[in-house]
Write a protein that holds these residues in place. Structure first.
Motif, mmCIF file in Angstrom:
data_model
loop_
_atom_site.group_PDB
_atom_site.id
_atom_site.type_symbol
_atom_site.label_atom_id
_atom_site.label_comp_id
_atom_site.label_asym_id
_atom_site.label_seq_id
_atom_site.Cartn_x
_atom_site.Cartn_y
_atom_site.Cartn_z
ATOM 1 N N ASP A 1 0.779 -1.289 0.086
ATOM 2 C CA ASP A 1 -0.170 0.130 -0.113
ATOM 3 C C ASP A 1 0.705 1.217 0.102
ATOM 4 O O ASP A 1 0.516 2.155 -0.713
ATOM 5 C CB ASP A 1 -0.954 0.099 1.338
ATOM 6 C CG ASP A 1 -2.032 -1.087 1.013
ATOM 7 O OD1 ASP A 1 -2.198 -1.484 -0.054
ATOM 8 O OD2 ASP A 1 -2.614 -1.372 2.330
ATOM 9 N N ILE A 2 2.030 1.290 0.817
ATOM 10 C CA ILE A 2 2.808 2.377 0.707
ATOM 11 C C ILE A 2 3.310 2.507 -0.613
ATOM 12 O O ILE A 2 3.546 3.833 -1.084
ATOM 13 C CB ILE A 2 3.900 2.088 1.768
ATOM 14 C CG1 ILE A 2 3.548 2.218 3.177
ATOM 15 C CG2 ILE A 2 4.941 3.352 1.744
ATOM 16 C CD1 ILE A 2 4.356 2.025 4.364
ATOM 17 N N ALA A 3 4.041 1.640 -1.130
ATOM 18 C CA ALA A 3 4.551 1.705 -2.460
ATOM 19 C C ALA A 3 3.443 2.207 -3.788
ATOM 20 O O ALA A 3 3.789 3.266 -4.456
ATOM 21 C CB ALA A 3 4.820 0.228 -2.968
ATOM 22 N N VAL B 1 6.234 4.441 -5.461
ATOM 23 C CA VAL B 1 7.677 3.761 -5.771
ATOM 24 C C VAL B 1 7.480 2.298 -5.690
ATOM 25 O O VAL B 1 6.356 1.732 -5.695
ATOM 26 C CB VAL B 1 8.374 4.023 -4.448
ATOM 27 C CG1 VAL B 1 8.708 5.316 -4.160
ATOM 28 C CG2 VAL B 1 7.765 3.295 -3.251
ATOM 29 N N SER B 2 8.463 1.600 -5.851
ATOM 30 C CA SER B 2 8.522 0.330 -6.176
ATOM 31 C C SER B 2 8.368 -0.359 -4.716
ATOM 32 O O SER B 2 8.610 -0.104 -3.844
ATOM 33 C CB SER B 2 9.781 -0.114 -7.002
ATOM 34 O OG SER B 2 10.979 -0.125 -5.939
ATOM 35 N N VAL B 3 7.919 -1.784 -4.877
ATOM 36 C CA VAL B 3 7.887 -2.493 -3.692
ATOM 37 C C VAL B 3 9.138 -2.792 -3.143
ATOM 38 O O VAL B 3 9.249 -2.366 -1.717
ATOM 39 C CB VAL B 3 6.956 -3.902 -3.811
ATOM 40 C CG1 VAL B 3 7.244 -4.875 -2.722
ATOM 41 C CG2 VAL B 3 5.687 -3.570 -4.233
ATOM 42 N N PRO B 4 10.235 -3.127 -3.747
ATOM 43 C CA PRO B 4 11.548 -3.262 -3.083
ATOM 44 C C PRO B 4 11.957 -1.825 -2.486
ATOM 45 O O PRO B 4 12.585 -2.084 -1.421
ATOM 46 C CB PRO B 4 12.569 -3.583 -4.147
ATOM 47 C CG PRO B 4 11.692 -4.221 -5.142
ATOM 48 C CD PRO B 4 10.333 -3.624 -5.160
ATOM 49 N N ALA B 5 11.775 -0.672 -2.966
ATOM 50 C CA ALA B 5 12.134 0.535 -2.366
ATOM 51 C C ALA B 5 11.382 0.814 -1.094
ATOM 52 O O ALA B 5 11.820 1.111 -0.114
ATOM 53 C CB ALA B 5 11.622 1.687 -3.314
ATOM 54 N N ALA C 1 2.541 9.810 9.250
ATOM 55 C CA ALA C 1 1.372 9.798 8.791
ATOM 56 C C ALA C 1 0.563 10.821 7.689
ATOM 57 O O ALA C 1 -0.319 10.507 7.063
ATOM 58 C CB ALA C 1 0.329 9.753 10.036
ATOM 59 N N VAL C 2 1.434 11.903 7.809
ATOM 60 C CA VAL C 2 0.798 13.019 6.809
ATOM 61 C C VAL C 2 1.718 13.297 5.674
ATOM 62 O O VAL C 2 1.247 13.836 5.029
ATOM 63 C CB VAL C 2 0.860 14.314 7.839
ATOM 64 C CG1 VAL C 2 -0.366 14.227 8.923
ATOM 65 C CG2 VAL C 2 1.989 14.883 8.297
ATOM 66 N N THR C 3 2.874 12.648 5.652
ATOM 67 C CA THR C 3 3.543 13.076 4.458
ATOM 68 C C THR C 3 2.998 12.491 3.139
ATOM 69 O O THR C 3 2.669 11.335 3.163
ATOM 70 C CB THR C 3 5.223 12.776 4.943
ATOM 71 O OG1 THR C 3 6.035 13.167 3.658
ATOM 72 C CG2 THR C 3 5.257 11.195 4.849
ATOM 73 N N ASP C 4 3.602 12.993 2.305
ATOM 74 C CA ASP C 4 3.361 12.427 0.875
ATOM 75 C C ASP C 4 4.564 12.215 0.336
ATOM 76 O O ASP C 4 4.817 11.842 -1.243
ATOM 77 C CB ASP C 4 2.571 13.422 -0.132
ATOM 78 C CG ASP C 4 1.137 13.700 0.368
ATOM 79 O OD1 ASP C 4 0.575 12.531 0.586
ATOM 80 O OD2 ASP C 4 0.450 14.650 0.297
ATOM 81 N N SER C 5 5.986 12.368 0.916
ATOM 82 C CA SER C 5 7.023 12.200 0.425
ATOM 83 C C SER C 5 7.754 10.878 0.850
ATOM 84 O O SER C 5 7.746 10.703 2.018
ATOM 85 C CB SER C 5 7.782 13.359 0.651
ATOM 86 O OG SER C 5 9.357 12.993 0.373
ATOM 87 N N PHE C 6 8.253 10.274 -0.168
ATOM 88 C CA PHE C 6 8.738 8.645 0.451
ATOM 89 C C PHE C 6 10.109 9.152 1.123
ATOM 90 O O PHE C 6 10.439 8.448 2.062
ATOM 91 C CB PHE C 6 9.093 8.057 -0.888
ATOM 92 C CG PHE C 6 9.740 6.646 -0.581
ATOM 93 C CD1 PHE C 6 9.072 5.610 0.234
ATOM 94 C CD2 PHE C 6 11.415 6.399 -0.696
ATOM 95 C CE1 PHE C 6 9.646 4.455 0.542
ATOM 96 C CE2 PHE C 6 11.808 5.157 0.056
ATOM 97 C CZ PHE C 6 11.001 4.222 0.382
ATOM 98 N N GLY C 7 10.887 10.014 0.570
ATOM 99 C CA GLY C 7 12.175 10.481 1.379
ATOM 100 C C GLY C 7 11.805 10.844 2.902
ATOM 101 O O GLY C 7 12.560 10.538 3.574
#
Length: 397
Positions: free
Chosen positions: A28-30, A35-39, A86-92
């Protein structure tokens, strides 16, 4: 046991849930953060690395603080990064919160271990440790499945919010119940503590802890595909199997805590032999549902019973490092938690199938038993050498 120990266990429960809950949230996060599942899987690795590095470093930094102040500081940081996550839209940003959260978690657990044993009699370290680690096992039984359910119902962010919410009463409990100040009025210098950590017995116990915990997570990480592909059970049994393992872990920690102070050699020796035999039996009998379900429960109990006893023995073996011992114990066990899944995955990729992590777990426990036996032999030779007038230093360590 002091009531404050139960409250520390609540905080450890919240943090343990955070550490393990991503196993059901990665897809779900990916998808959500593109981003990719491995990432997305790197979020788990980042947390593990943060725990390994953070435990001794944070324990060292916390030397200047009161126990209550250190625990509150780590808890508040842990809570805050879960709100940000919980609120971020950035994977970094999410990745950064996992690293910082792991550092805070490692620091909290390191200080909590020392604080816990400081609340009890000197010969009750094992019981205090088992009380604290009961929070981790409850996270496996309740927290991780609940986090996965929340993710399915309301998205992965709801699991992060839940961890933050559970952390709030833990903050209040620590503020009101944990004694302030250091356990000892006079603490050794940092250099003195680091010097005492070179104790050969301590290093052996740390190695044993890493090996046993590596075996635990080598098998635990791949229980789901083992159950579906080898045992032949449908997907609906996976949460049951994971809960059985967690229930066994809870029982093992509580029972192990009763004997860890009085008969640690029996728990580690006999328990280790039974654990090794259990992984072998599991590998051979994984195709039978009744055998698999029974051994999931038994192996959970043995793994955490032996593992929690080894943690308490780290604290016994490092009397000269009252503030750093908990950090190094935490780091050693997270080395196992990071190494074990890698070893299991390597065995699967090599064509060993989903039984191969069980064989790898048996090998790690066998190596720990051989290491313990070798250490006992060295100590016996050193003692004989001393009795015959030779210097103990002439024997290998």
């Amino acid at each position: 046991m002091p009531f404050a120990l139960f409250l520390l266990g609540v905080a450890v429960f919240a943090q343990g849930t955070s550490e393990f809950m991503l196993s059901g949230l990665v897809p779900d996060i990916a998808r959500d953060l593109q981003v990719s599942v491995p990432a997305a899987g790197a979020l788990t690795s980042a947390f593990a690395v943060g725990m390994v590095v953070g435990a001794p470093v944070m324990a060292g930094l916390a030397r200047r603080w009161s126990r209550r102040g250190a625990l509150l500081g780590f808890l508040l940081v842990f809570l805050a990064v879960h709100v940000v996550g919980a609120v971020t839209d950035s994977f970094g940003v999410l990745l950064a919160t996992r690293v910082v959260g792991a550092l805070a978690n490692a620091g909290f657990l390191a200080v909590a271990l020392v604080a816990a044993v400081g609340m009890v009699e000197p010969d009750a370290k094992g019981r205090a440790t088992s009380m604290l680690l009961g929070g981790v096992t409850l996270a496996c039984v309740v927290g991780v499945p609940a986090g996965a359910l929340l993710g399915q119902l309301w998205g992965w962010r709801s699991a992060f919010w839940a961890v933050a919410v559970v952390s709030v009463p833990a903050v209040v409990a620590v503020a009101r119940s944990v004694p302030g100040g250091a356990a000892e009025s006079v603490r050794p210098s940092l250099r003195g503590e680091l010097r005492s950590l070179r104790n050969p017995r301590l290093l052996v116990v740390l190695l044993l802890g890493a090996l046993v915990n590596g075996a635990t997570f080598c098998a635990f990480t791949y229980l789901a595909p083992l159950v579906t592909d080898v045992t032949g059970m449908d997907d609906g049994w996976v949460p049951v199997v994971l809960a059985l393992f967690g229930l066994g872990a809870f029982v093992g920690v509580r029972v192990g805590g009763r004997y860890a102070d009085r008969r640690p050699a029996m728990v580690v020796g006999a328990g280790g032999l039974a654990l090794c035999a259990g992984w072998v039996g599991f590998a051979l009998g994984a195709g039978e549902p009744v055998v698999a379900l029974a051994l999931v429960l038994v192996q959970g109990a043995l793994s955490f019973g032996v593992g929690s006893t080894l943690i308490s023995q780290v604290l016994y073996a490092a009397p000269g490092a009252p503030t750093l011992a908990g950090g190094f114990a935490t780091a050693a066990f997270n080395v196992g938690a990071a190494f074990g899944p890698w070893l299991g995955g390597t065995a699967i990729d090599a064509g060993g199938g989903y039984r191969s992590p069980l064989w790898a777990s048996a090998g790690l426990v066998a190596l720990s038993l051989a290491t313990a036996g070798g250490a006992v032999g060295v100590r016996a030779r050193k003692k004989r050498g001393a009795d015959q007038g030779r210097t103990p230093a002439s024997w290998p360590v």
